[in-house]
Design a protein around this motif. Structure first.
Motif, short mmCIF file in Angstrom:
data_model
loop_
_atom_site.label_atom_id
_atom_site.label_comp_id
_atom_site.label_asym_id
_atom_site.label_seq_id
_atom_site.Cartn_x
_atom_site.Cartn_y
_atom_site.Cartn_z
N GLY A 197 0.68 -1.42 0.06
CA GLY A 197 -0.14 0.12 0.03
C GLY A 197 0.95 1.23 -0.01
O GLY A 197 -0.03 2.36 -0.32
N LYS A 198 2.03 1.22 -0.39
CA LYS A 198 2.65 2.92 -0.67
C LYS A 198 3.12 3.23 -1.87
O LYS A 198 3.35 2.61 -2.00
CB LYS A 198 4.68 2.22 0.52
N ILE A 199 1.47 3.39 -2.33
CA ILE A 199 1.61 3.64 -3.89
C ILE A 199 2.51 5.27 -4.25
O ILE A 199 3.26 4.74 -4.98
CB ILE A 199 0.27 4.12 -3.94
N ARG A 243 4.40 0.13 -13.85
CA ARG A 243 4.28 2.04 -13.76
C ARG A 243 3.20 2.26 -13.69
O ARG A 243 2.54 3.44 -13.05
CB ARG A 243 5.60 2.92 -14.77
N ASN A 244 1.99 1.53 -14.86
CA ASN A 244 0.83 2.17 -15.31
C ASN A 244 0.40 1.79 -13.99
O ASN A 244 -1.00 2.18 -14.11
CB ASN A 244 0.48 1.20 -16.69
N GLU A 245 0.23 0.25 -13.44
CA GLU A 245 -0.02 -0.46 -12.32
C GLU A 245 -0.36 0.71 -11.07
O GLU A 245 -1.26 0.48 -10.92
CB GLU A 245 0.19 -1.26 -12.33
N ALA A 246 1.14 1.21 -10.91
CA ALA A 246 1.17 1.96 -9.49
C ALA A 246 0.41 3.31 -9.58
O ALA A 246 0.00 3.96 -9.15
CB ALA A 246 2.31 2.51 -9.27
N SER A 252 -6.90 5.84 -8.11
CA SER A 252 -7.98 4.97 -7.23
C SER A 252 -7.81 5.15 -5.66
O SER A 252 -8.61 5.70 -4.87
CB SER A 252 -7.93 3.29 -7.38
N ALA A 253 -6.76 5.43 -4.82
CA ALA A 253 -6.93 5.36 -3.50
C ALA A 253 -6.89 6.81 -3.55
O ALA A 253 -7.46 7.72 -2.63
CB ALA A 253 -5.23 6.00 -2.99
#
Length: 268
Positions: A197-199, A243-246, A252-253
Motif C-alpha cells: 500500500g505504499k503507492i 508503472r501504469n499499475e502504480a 484509485s486511492a
C-alpha cells in the motif's frame, strides 16, 4: 512436620499425607468435651489434605509435560541435523528437499559463493523459493557477494514469490545501497511497496527503474548483442506496465480519499 524431608517432591507429599493421617487419628481419640475444637481441627486437616492432593496432581502433570516436550525437542533436533547434510559431487551442490523456514545453519561442507548462488537460482527456477532464500542467505556470508547487488536482489524476488513484502523491501534496499542504478532492485521494491500500500513510494521506484534501464540501454547499445538488447527491451516493457499499475492504484486511492467541504469567502 517430620524432621527430614526427601528432596524429591512426590516423597515430600507422601510424608505430608502420613502426618495428616496421624493427626486425624489423634483427633478422633479426643474426649467428648473437646468435640467442637476437634471438628474444627479435623476440617482444617481435611482442607490441607485436599490442597496437598491437588498440588501433587499438578506437579505430576507438570513433570509429564516437561518429559514430553524434552522428547519432542530431541526428535526435532535429530531430524534437523539429518536434513542439513550437504553433499558435493564434482563441484555441484546437492541437498535434500526441504520446505521449512527454520534458521539457517552453517553448511556441513565448504562451498563457494558462486556455488550457493547457482544453487539458489536452480531452486528458484524449480519453484523452491524457501530453499532459494536459504541458499542466497548462505551466499551472503561471503565477502564476494557483498560487492554486487545481484544476490540481495535475487533474494528479494524470492521473498516476493512467497509474499514476504517487508523482507523483499529490505533486500531491495540493501541491493540499492551497493548499486544505486540497479533497475531490477527498483522494480522489485516497487512490487513489494505496491503490495503493502505504499503507492507514492512505489511510483517513485517505477520511475527510477525506467530511468535506469533506459540509461543502461543507451550506454550499451553499441557493445551489447541483439539478445541483450532484446532482454533489456522486455524488462523495459515490464517496468512500464508496473508503472501504469502504480499510477492506476494512485488514482484509485485519490478517488477513495474522504472529501471535505472548505468554506470560501469572497472578498469584494
Amino acid at each position: 512436620r517430620p524432621e527430614k524431608v526427601s528432596s524429591y517432591p512426590s516423597l515430600f507429599f507422601c510424608n505430608e499425607f502420613r502426618l495428616l493421617n496421624k493427626l486425624s487419628s489423634q483427633v478422633t481419640m479426643r474426649s467428648p468435651h473437646d468435640c467442637a475444637a476437634s471438628d474444627d481441627l479435623r476440617w482444617r486437616i481435611q482442607q490441607e489434605a485436599k490442597e496437598l492432593s491437588m498440588a501433587h496432581q499438578g506437579l505430576s502433570s507438570w513433570i509429564g509435560e516437561i518429559q514430553t516436550a524434552k522428547n519432542r525437542d530431541c526428535a526435532l533436533s535429530a531430524n534437523t541435523k539429518q536434513d542439513s547434510i550437504v553433499r558435493t559431487n564434482g563441484g555441484e551442490v546437492t541437498r535434500p528437499n526441504s520446505s521449512s523456514n527454520e534458521s539457517i545453519s552453517k553448511p556441513a561442507y565448504n562451498t563457494t559463493c558462486e556455488e550457493e548462488r547457482i544453487y539458489g537460482n536452480k531452486c528458484f527456477s524449480e519453484g523452491k523459493y524457501s530453499d532459494a532464500i536459504e541458499s542466497y542467505s548462505r551466499c551472503l556470508r561471503y565477502k564476494d557477494a557483498l560487492t554486487s547487488a545481484v544476490v540481495y536482489s535475487n533474494r528479494a524476488m524470492a521473498h516476493i514469490k512467497m509474499k514476504n513484502w517487508t523482507h523483499a523491501e529490505d533486500d531491495a534496499n540493501s541491493a540499492l545501497q551497493i548499486e544505486p542504478k540497479h533497475y531490477k532492485s527498483y522494480q522489485r521494491r516497487c512490487v513489494a511497496r505496491l503490495s503493502m500500500g505504499k503507492i507514492r513510494a512505489a511510483m517513485q521506484d517505477a520511475f527510477s527503474a525506467e530511468e535506469c534501464i533506459l540509461l543502461e540501454i543507451k550506454n550499451e547499445s553499441d557493445t551489447c548483442s541483439s539478445k541483450s538488447l532484446s532482454n533489456a527491451q522486455s524488462a523495459l516493457d515490464e517496468i512500464r506496465k508496473l508503472r501504469n499499475e502504480a499510477e492506476s492504484a494512485f488514482v484509485s486511492a485519490v478517488k477513495r480519499a474522504p472529501r471535505r467541504k472548505v468554506p470560501i469567502s469572497i472578498i469584494a
